[in-house]
Write a protein that holds these residues in place. Structure first.
Motif, short mmCIF file in Angstrom:
data_model
loop_
_atom_site.label_atom_id
_atom_site.label_comp_id
_atom_site.label_asym_id
_atom_site.label_seq_id
_atom_site.Cartn_x
_atom_site.Cartn_y
_atom_site.Cartn_z
N PRO A 93 22.27 -32.02 -22.25
CA PRO A 93 23.20 -31.58 -21.20
C PRO A 93 24.24 -30.58 -21.72
N ASP A 94 24.58 -30.67 -23.02
CA ASP A 94 25.54 -29.70 -23.58
C ASP A 94 24.98 -28.28 -23.52
N ALA A 95 23.72 -28.12 -23.91
CA ALA A 95 23.10 -26.80 -23.88
C ALA A 95 22.94 -26.31 -22.44
N ARG B 53 27.74 -19.61 -18.67
CA ARG B 53 27.70 -18.16 -18.93
C ARG B 53 27.50 -17.34 -17.66
N LEU B 54 27.11 -17.99 -16.58
CA LEU B 54 26.94 -17.27 -15.31
C LEU B 54 28.31 -16.91 -14.75
N PRO B 55 28.47 -15.70 -14.22
CA PRO B 55 29.77 -15.33 -13.63
C PRO B 55 30.06 -16.18 -12.39
N GLY B 56 31.24 -16.74 -12.33
CA GLY B 56 31.65 -17.53 -11.18
C GLY B 56 31.24 -18.99 -11.25
N THR C 6 28.41 -31.26 -14.67
CA THR C 6 29.17 -30.99 -13.45
C THR C 6 29.40 -29.49 -13.37
N VAL C 7 28.99 -28.90 -12.26
CA VAL C 7 29.13 -27.45 -12.07
C VAL C 7 30.06 -27.18 -10.89
N LEU D 221 20.79 -22.77 -9.31
CA LEU D 221 21.24 -23.30 -10.60
C LEU D 221 20.20 -24.27 -11.18
N ARG D 222 19.66 -25.12 -10.32
CA ARG D 222 18.62 -26.06 -10.78
C ARG D 222 17.37 -25.31 -11.22
#
Length: 127
Positions: free
Chosen positions: A18-20, A27-30, A43-44, A56-57
């Motif tokens: 989960p850390d990776a 790194r995705l903007p926003g 958690t995003v 995202l998934r």
């Protein structure tokens, strides 16, 4: 629509690393992501007009991260995807023009009120 309604906070269950996964999504903007390795989740936080949960998934799956695939998870993900797609659709729909209160008052004033009997006098009988 207020910004707080566009902002989403979701958990994604990542069965390995989960850390990776959080680093990749972060790194995705926003998008901000925080890993909870002991709970196997990330958690995003994102705005639905920039990113969607399904996207995202899909990125995590494409990069080889194993995600939870239980019946409950599939139903939850489908509900989240549906609600976000409806919200995005509604963002593009202009607000409906509602009649003013005065318009309804005018229509109400035109109707006959009280104990009005529409039967013609010649058809009425006294009992």
């Amino acid at each position: 629509m207020p910004d707080r309604e566009l902002s989403k906070c979701r958990d994604i269950v990542v069965l390995a690393e989960p850390d990776a996964a959080a680093a990749l999504l972060g790194r995705l903007p926003g998008v901000s992501a925080q890993a909870f390795p002991d709970q196997q989740r990330v958690t995003v936080r994102y705005d639905v007009d920039q990113h969607q949960y399904q996207q995202l998934r899909a990125l995590l799956l494409q990069c080889g991260f194993p995600l939870e695939d239980s019946h409950y998870a599939r139903m939850r993900d489908a509900l989240i995807d549906y609600s976000e797609s409806v919200q995005l659709h509604n963002l593009g729909v202009p607000a409906t023009a509602l009649k003013s209160r005065e318009a309804y008052m005018h229509v109400y004033e035109q109707h006959m009120h009280g104990d009005h009997d529409a039967t013609p006098e010649e058809l009425r009988r006294e009992l």
